[in-house]
Scaffold this motif. Structure first.
Motif, PDB file in Angstrom:
ATOM      1  N   ASN A 126      -7.585   8.917   7.915  1.00 22.56           N
ATOM      2  CA  ASN A 126      -8.309   7.686   8.225  1.00 22.56           C
ATOM      3  C   ASN A 126      -9.600   8.095   8.922  1.00 22.56           C
ATOM      4  OD1 ASN A 126      -9.227   5.167   9.078  1.00 22.56           O
ATOM      5  ND2 ASN A 126      -7.204   4.464   9.705  1.00 22.56           N
TER       6      ASN A 126
ATOM      7  N   PHE B  88      -9.261   5.602   1.996  1.00 20.69           N
ATOM      8  CA  PHE B  88      -9.609   4.221   2.333  1.00 20.69           C
ATOM      9  C   PHE B  88     -10.546   4.168   3.524  1.00 20.69           C
ATOM     10  CE2 PHE B  88      -8.802  -0.285   2.530  1.00 20.69           C
ATOM     11  CZ  PHE B  88      -8.904  -0.596   3.868  1.00 20.69           C
TER      12      PHE B  88
ATOM     13  N   ARG C 153      -0.774   1.860   2.858  1.00 14.43           N
ATOM     14  CA  ARG C 153      -0.859   2.481   1.541  1.00 14.43           C
ATOM     15  C   ARG C 153       0.509   2.509   0.865  1.00 14.43           C
ATOM     16  NH1 ARG C 153      -4.309   5.977   4.660  1.00 14.43           N
ATOM     17  NH2 ARG C 153      -6.473   5.850   4.006  1.00 14.43           N
TER      18      ARG C 153
ATOM     19  N   HIS D 171      -0.968  10.100   3.813  1.00 16.38           N
ATOM     20  CA  HIS D 171      -1.409   8.768   4.210  1.00 16.38           C
ATOM     21  C   HIS D 171      -1.977   8.743   5.621  1.00 16.38           C
ATOM     22  CE1 HIS D 171       0.450   7.369   0.583  1.00 16.38           C
ATOM     23  NE2 HIS D 171       1.631   7.795   0.956  1.00 16.38           N
TER      24      HIS D 171
ATOM     25  N   TRP E 105       5.310   0.319   1.607  1.00 23.83           N
ATOM     26  CA  TRP E 105       4.003   0.624   2.173  1.00 23.83           C
ATOM     27  C   TRP E 105       4.164   1.438   3.456  1.00 23.83           C
ATOM     28  CZ3 TRP E 105       0.227  -1.145  -1.030  1.00 23.83           C
ATOM     29  CH2 TRP E 105       0.571  -2.175  -1.911  1.00 23.83           C
TER      30      TRP E 105
ATOM     31  N   ASN F 118       1.865   2.649   7.075  1.00 24.08           N
ATOM     32  CA  ASN F 118       0.627   2.565   7.855  1.00 24.08           C
ATOM     33  C   ASN F 118       0.406   3.838   8.670  1.00 24.08           C
ATOM     34  OD1 ASN F 118       2.532   2.289   9.864  1.00 24.08           O
ATOM     35  ND2 ASN F 118       1.864   0.278  10.557  1.00 24.08           N
TER      36      ASN F 118
ATOM     37  N   PRO G 259      -5.333   0.584   7.142  1.00 19.19           N
ATOM     38  CA  PRO G 259      -4.795   0.422   5.791  1.00 19.19           C
ATOM     39  C   PRO G 259      -3.285   0.609   5.761  1.00 19.19           C
ATOM     40  CG  PRO G 259      -5.679   2.626   6.030  1.00 19.19           C
ATOM     41  CD  PRO G 259      -5.959   1.919   7.333  1.00 19.19           C
TER      42      PRO G 259
ATOM     43  N   ASP H 127      -3.006   0.203  -4.646  1.00 22.34           N
ATOM     44  CA  ASP H 127      -2.247   1.046  -3.736  1.00 22.34           C
ATOM     45  C   ASP H 127      -2.585   0.833  -2.270  1.00 22.34           C
ATOM     46  OD1 ASP H 127      -0.767   2.709  -5.723  1.00 22.34           O
ATOM     47  OD2 ASP H 127      -2.795   3.217  -6.345  1.00 22.34           O
ATOM     48  N   THR H 128      -3.347  -0.224  -1.943  1.00 26.78           N
ATOM     49  CA  THR H 128      -3.790  -0.402  -0.558  1.00 26.78           C
ATOM     50  C   THR H 128      -3.779  -1.874  -0.148  1.00 26.78           C
ATOM     51  OG1 THR H 128      -5.317   1.452  -0.908  1.00 26.78           O
ATOM     52  CG2 THR H 128      -5.575   0.183   1.121  1.00 26.78           C
TER      53      THR H 128
ATOM     54  N   ARG I 276      -5.233  -4.049   3.097  1.00 34.27           N
ATOM     55  CA  ARG I 276      -5.982  -4.024   4.348  1.00 34.27           C
ATOM     56  C   ARG I 276      -5.230  -4.899   5.352  1.00 34.27           C
ATOM     57  NH1 ARG I 276     -10.586  -5.965   2.863  1.00 34.27           N
ATOM     58  NH2 ARG I 276     -11.603  -3.957   2.546  1.00 34.27           N
TER      59      ARG I 276
END
Length: 326
Positions: free
Chosen positions: A108, A18, A284, A105, A42, A44, A282, A259-260, A262
Motif C-alpha cells: 500500500n 491499488f 483485495r 496484499h 477479501w 485488508n 483497499p 479484485d478490489t 475501496r
C-alpha cells in the motif's frame, strides 16, 4: 505452500497496486436483485499504519520507499529470537503463510490509513476524551495486564478483535473477510474469532438506545454503486483508540474493479475527539474458504498466560530474597 498463498502470488503478478483515491470507469457485476455485487473473499492486509509516522510528511510513498518500508517491517515480523525466551515460543505465523510479509496484499503506497485530517493523525482529544484517557492510564498503572483474566486485553481472552469492526481495521494475521448478499441484507464474516455482521438494508430503524452491542447496530443503504453502512449503539467495551459508546461509524464499500473494494470509514465521536476523522484502504480479493479460528475464552492460552505470569513473579521474589532486597 497453501492454496490461498499460491493464488495470491499469482494475483499480485497480474494486478497493478491499488492507489487509494484513484478512480476509473468500471461497472460492477450485479446480484440477482440488481445490487452491485460485493460477494466473495477479501483481505485488508496492509503494512500501512492507521496514523502517519512522525518522520513522514507526505501522503504517499514512492514504489521504492514502500518496498523498503515493507521490507523493514517484514524483518521485524520474522526477526529471530533467543531460544527459550517468551518471544521465541510465541506464535510463529511464518510457518503457516499467515503473516503479512508473506502476503502480496500488504502492499500500500499510503503513509497512513487516515486521510482526514490531512496530516494523517488522529484529531486532538476532547475534554471528555482526555479525562477518560487519564482514567485508563491510571487503571493501567494500578492493575497489570497479566494480573487476572479480567485485566487481560479482549483479544488475549479471544472475546473480540479489532478487525471485526466497525470500522474493520487490518490485523497482523488472518485479516480476511467473506461478504454475502441476500435481498435486503449484507453479511460480513471476519475470519478471526468468526465474528459476523448482519446488516439490514430495508430502512428499519436502529434498536433502542438502551440496547448496546460489541460491534454496534448497523443499518445499510445503497448510494449508487456504493454500500453505505451507519453503525451506532456500541457498548464501549471494545473502544477504538479510546472511543466512547457514543461513537458513530459510517462505512462506504465501493467495488472499483474485479479484485478490489475501496473501503472508507468516518468516525464521529464528540465524547472522544474534537472533530470527525476518516480513513481509507483497499480490500483485495483473496482465496476462500475462511479458516476456522479456534480462539475462545475457555481455551488453555489464558490459563497458561496467568500461570506463566505467576511463575515469573515467584522467580523475581526468590531472586530478590536471595539478594536481600526488600
Amino acid at each position: 505452500m497453501s492454496h490461498r498463498l499460491l493464488t495470491s502470488i499469482v494475483f499480485v503478478l497480474c494486478v497493478t497496486p491499488f492507489l487509494a483515491g484513484q478512480t476509473r470507469q468500471w461497472t460492477p457485476p450485479r446480484t440477482a436483485d440488481g445490487q452491485p455485487d460485493l460477494q466473495g473473499y477479501w483481505t485488508n492486509n496492509t503494512y500501512a499504519p492507521l496514523e502517519r509516522p512522525k518522520n513522514v510528511t507526505k501522503e504517499f510513498y514512492t514504489n521504492e520507499e514502500a518496498a523498503e518500508m515493507e521490507k523493514r517491517a517484514a524483518v521485524e515480523e520474522t526477526e529471530q529470537t533467543t531460544p527459550g525466551t517468551v518471544a521465541d515460543v510465541h506464535y510463529d505465523f511464518t510457518q503457516f503463510g499467515l503473516d503479512r510479509n508473506q502476503s502480496p496484499h500488504a502492499s500500500n503506497l499510503r503513509t497512513s490509513l487516515i486521510v482526514d485530517p490531512r496530516d494523517g493523525t488522529l484529531p486532538p482529544l476532547s475534554a471528555e476524551g482526555q479525562k477518560r484517557a487519564a482514567e485508563r492510564a491510571e487503571q493501567a498503572r494500578r492493575v497489570g495486564r497479566w494480573d487476572s483474566a479480567q485485566s487481560n486485553e479482549l483479544d488475549d481472552r479471544c472475546i473480540i478483535f479489532a478487525g471485526a469492526g466497525p470500522p474493520m481495521l487490518p490485523q497482523s494475521y488472518n485479516s480476511n473477510y467473506q461478504i454475502l448478499q441476500a435481498p435486503g441484507y449484507v453479511m460480513i464474516l471476519f475470519e478471526i474469532a468468526h465474528d459476523v455482521r448482519i446488516i439490514p438494508l430495508d430502512g428499519r430503524p436502529n434498536v433502542a438506545p438502551s440496547i448496546r452491542q460489541w460491534t454496534g447496530d448497523s443499518r445499510g443503504h445503497w448510494e449508487g454503486d456504493t454500500l453505505v453502512v451507519e453503525t451506532t449503539n456500541f457498548n464501549g467495551k471494545n473502544p477504538l483508540r479510546g472511543s466512547s459508546e457514543n461513537m458513530r461509524v459510517t462505512e462506504r464499500f465501493t467495488r472499483v474493479d474485479a479484485d478490489t473494494i475501496r473501503y472508507q470509514f468516518t468516525i464521529n465521536d464528540e465524547s472522544t475527539w474534537t472533530r470527525p476523522w476518516s480513513a481509507e484502504l483497499p480490500m483485495r480479493r483473496t482465496v476462500g474458504p475462511l479458516f476456522e479460528h479456534a480462539c475462545h475464552e475457555g481455551n488453555r492460552g489464558l490459563y497458561n498466560t496467568l500461570v506463566g505470569a505467576r511463575l515469573e513473579e515467584k522467580k523475581a521474589a526468590e531472586e530478590a530474597a536471595r539478594k536481600g532486597v526488600k
